[in-house]
Scaffold this motif. Structure first.
Motif, PDB file in Angstrom:
ATOM      1  N   HIS A  92       8.790   8.104   1.410  1.00  0.00           N
ATOM      2  CA  HIS A  92       8.498   7.056   2.387  1.00  0.00           C
ATOM      3  C   HIS A  92       9.696   6.135   2.484  1.00  0.00           C
ATOM      4  O   HIS A  92      10.224   5.671   1.475  1.00  0.00           O
ATOM      5  CB  HIS A  92       7.272   6.248   1.953  1.00  0.00           C
ATOM      6  CG  HIS A  92       7.089   4.972   2.723  1.00  0.00           C
ATOM      7  ND1 HIS A  92       6.720   4.956   4.051  1.00  0.00           N
ATOM      8  CD2 HIS A  92       7.265   3.667   2.363  1.00  0.00           C
ATOM      9  CE1 HIS A  92       6.654   3.699   4.471  1.00  0.00           C
ATOM     10  NE2 HIS A  92       6.984   2.904   3.475  1.00  0.00           N
TER      11      HIS A  92
ATOM     12  N   ASN B 150      10.176   6.236  -2.786  1.00  0.00           N
ATOM     13  CA  ASN B 150      10.309   5.187  -1.775  1.00  0.00           C
ATOM     14  C   ASN B 150      11.762   4.770  -1.597  1.00  0.00           C
ATOM     15  O   ASN B 150      12.501   4.638  -2.578  1.00  0.00           O
ATOM     16  CB  ASN B 150       9.493   3.965  -2.186  1.00  0.00           C
ATOM     17  CG  ASN B 150       8.011   4.265  -2.327  1.00  0.00           C
ATOM     18  OD1 ASN B 150       7.256   4.142  -1.371  1.00  0.00           O
ATOM     19  ND2 ASN B 150       7.576   4.663  -3.524  1.00  0.00           N
TER      20      ASN B 150
ATOM     21  N   GLY C 168       0.810  -1.216   0.000  1.00  0.00           N
ATOM     22  CA  GLY C 168       0.000   0.000   0.000  1.00  0.00           C
ATOM     23  C   GLY C 168       0.838   1.258   0.000  1.00  0.00           C
ATOM     24  O   GLY C 168       0.502   2.248  -0.660  1.00  0.00           O
ATOM     25  N   GLU C 169       1.951   1.240   0.740  1.00  0.00           N
ATOM     26  CA  GLU C 169       2.833   2.404   0.796  1.00  0.00           C
ATOM     27  C   GLU C 169       3.494   2.652  -0.559  1.00  0.00           C
ATOM     28  O   GLU C 169       3.725   3.798  -0.954  1.00  0.00           O
ATOM     29  CB  GLU C 169       3.922   2.191   1.860  1.00  0.00           C
ATOM     30  CG  GLU C 169       3.403   1.949   3.261  1.00  0.00           C
ATOM     31  CD  GLU C 169       2.799   3.190   3.891  1.00  0.00           C
ATOM     32  OE1 GLU C 169       2.933   4.280   3.301  1.00  0.00           O
ATOM     33  OE2 GLU C 169       2.194   3.071   4.973  1.00  0.00           O
TER      34      GLU C 169
ATOM     35  N   THR D 189       1.195   4.600  -2.679  1.00  0.00           N
ATOM     36  CA  THR D 189       0.725   5.833  -2.051  1.00  0.00           C
ATOM     37  C   THR D 189       1.759   6.940  -2.161  1.00  0.00           C
ATOM     38  O   THR D 189       1.425   8.106  -2.342  1.00  0.00           O
ATOM     39  CB  THR D 189       0.386   5.591  -0.565  1.00  0.00           C
ATOM     40  OG1 THR D 189      -0.601   4.565  -0.467  1.00  0.00           O
ATOM     41  CG2 THR D 189      -0.140   6.862   0.092  1.00  0.00           C
ATOM     42  N   HIS D 190       3.029   6.575  -2.034  1.00  0.00           N
ATOM     43  CA  HIS D 190       4.121   7.556  -2.083  1.00  0.00           C
ATOM     44  C   HIS D 190       4.876   7.432  -3.405  1.00  0.00           C
ATOM     45  O   HIS D 190       5.144   6.333  -3.878  1.00  0.00           O
ATOM     46  CB  HIS D 190       5.083   7.321  -0.919  1.00  0.00           C
ATOM     47  CG  HIS D 190       4.447   7.467   0.420  1.00  0.00           C
ATOM     48  ND1 HIS D 190       3.841   6.410   1.069  1.00  0.00           N
ATOM     49  CD2 HIS D 190       4.300   8.541   1.232  1.00  0.00           C
ATOM     50  CE1 HIS D 190       3.363   6.823   2.225  1.00  0.00           C
ATOM     51  NE2 HIS D 190       3.617   8.110   2.350  1.00  0.00           N
ATOM     52  N   ARG D 191       5.257   8.573  -3.951  1.00  0.00           N
ATOM     53  CA  ARG D 191       5.959   8.559  -5.233  1.00  0.00           C
ATOM     54  C   ARG D 191       7.438   8.244  -5.069  1.00  0.00           C
ATOM     55  O   ARG D 191       8.077   7.743  -5.993  1.00  0.00           O
ATOM     56  CB  ARG D 191       5.791   9.911  -5.931  1.00  0.00           C
ATOM     57  CG  ARG D 191       4.362  10.215  -6.369  1.00  0.00           C
ATOM     58  CD  ARG D 191       4.335  11.436  -7.264  1.00  0.00           C
ATOM     59  NE  ARG D 191       5.187  11.248  -8.427  1.00  0.00           N
ATOM     60  CZ  ARG D 191       5.845  12.227  -9.046  1.00  0.00           C
ATOM     61  NH1 ARG D 191       5.755  13.468  -8.602  1.00  0.00           N
ATOM     62  NH2 ARG D 191       6.586  11.972 -10.105  1.00  0.00           N
TER      63      ARG D 191
END
Length: 257
Positions: free
Chosen positions: A182, A23, A15-16, A19-21
């Motif tokens: 993230h 990582n 999910g992360e 969600t974040h561009r």
């Protein structure tokens, strides 16, 4: 995104990932990060290709030599197989029906690229890449799709160089977090297989001992903390705690015998 069959630690990260561009994964040796990055990347690649009519995914390795094992893994893991149109072994590139393109290449080429409009970039074994931070910033500024492009930087900690500074951008525990970033840190025992191996009792010249304790002794505490616990900074306190634990366990066994 369709749920991918991964270890629990990586399923939580799925999910992360979308969600974040931006990582950053700091992982211990053999924690399954390369496998997970290809699995999650493949699922995202298939979705973007189907929805947008195109998707360009590049997987970056530190060198041509280190790119080849990733290329083999990609050919085995990329799915659904029905979407593959052609494979170019020389360029390590796969074309798919629907306008998709995925390629594995060496980091040395990335500093000279401009306006590639990449939808997904995976940088593997990042700590081995020279000028890593400059390369990542260049990819974000000039090569990544400005609206929806995703970049994943994955590696095993080794001091506080460029990889550490990128990790801080997404570290929720630090004071240098940047919006849109993230970061994840996982030890080698995040893999259930490694956890079982770590707890396995083996016979050595010094007697019976847990595999992880023997490994820690053989390679040295500093390297173990970096390479297996995924810690950027060596912790003397952690070293002392482990040695005290080993001492008390030894005394306990002596009394039992």
């Amino acid at each position: 995104m369709e749920q991918v069959d991964l270890y629990p630690c990586w399923q939580k990260e799925q999910g992360e990932f979308i969600t974040h561009r931006f990582n950053v994964w700091a992982t211990g040796n053999r924690a399954g990060a390369t496998f997970a990055s290809i699995e999650l990347g493949s699922a995202h690649f298939a979705i973007v290709t189907a929805e947008a009519g195109r998707c360009k995914w590049w997987i970056v390795a530190p060198s041509e030599r280190l790119a080849k094992p990733i290329w083999r893994d990609l050919k085995r893991q990329l799915r659904p197989k029905e979407m593959i149109k052609d494979i170019d072994e020389a360029r390590m590139e796969i074309g798919t029906f629907g306008g998709g393109e995925v390629r594995v290449l060496s980091a040395q080429f990335m500093l000279y690229l401009n306006d590639e409009s990449l939808d997904l970039v995976t940088i593997s074994d990042a700590t081995r890449i020279k000028d890593l931070r400059r390369m990542v910033d260049k990819v974000i500024d000039t090569c990544l799709n400005k609206e929806s492009g995703i970049i994943l930087v994955q590696g095993t900690p080794n001091g506080t160089g460029d990889f550490y500074k990128l990790f801080l951008r997404g570290d929720s525990k630090g004071g240098k977090r940047v919006s849109g970033w993230h970061s994840l840190s996982l030890p080698w025992t995040a893999s259930p297989d490694n956890k079982r191996l770590a707890d396995e009792v083996i016979q050595t010249r010094r007697g019976k001992i847990r595999y992880e304790d023997d490994l820690r002794r053989r390679i040295g505490e500093r390297r173990f903390q970096h390479s297996y616990l995924a810690r950027f900074k060596y912790s003397p306190l952690l070293d002392i705690e482990h040695k005290l634990k080993m001492f008390f366990n030894f005394n306990k066994k002596q009394k039992e015998n």
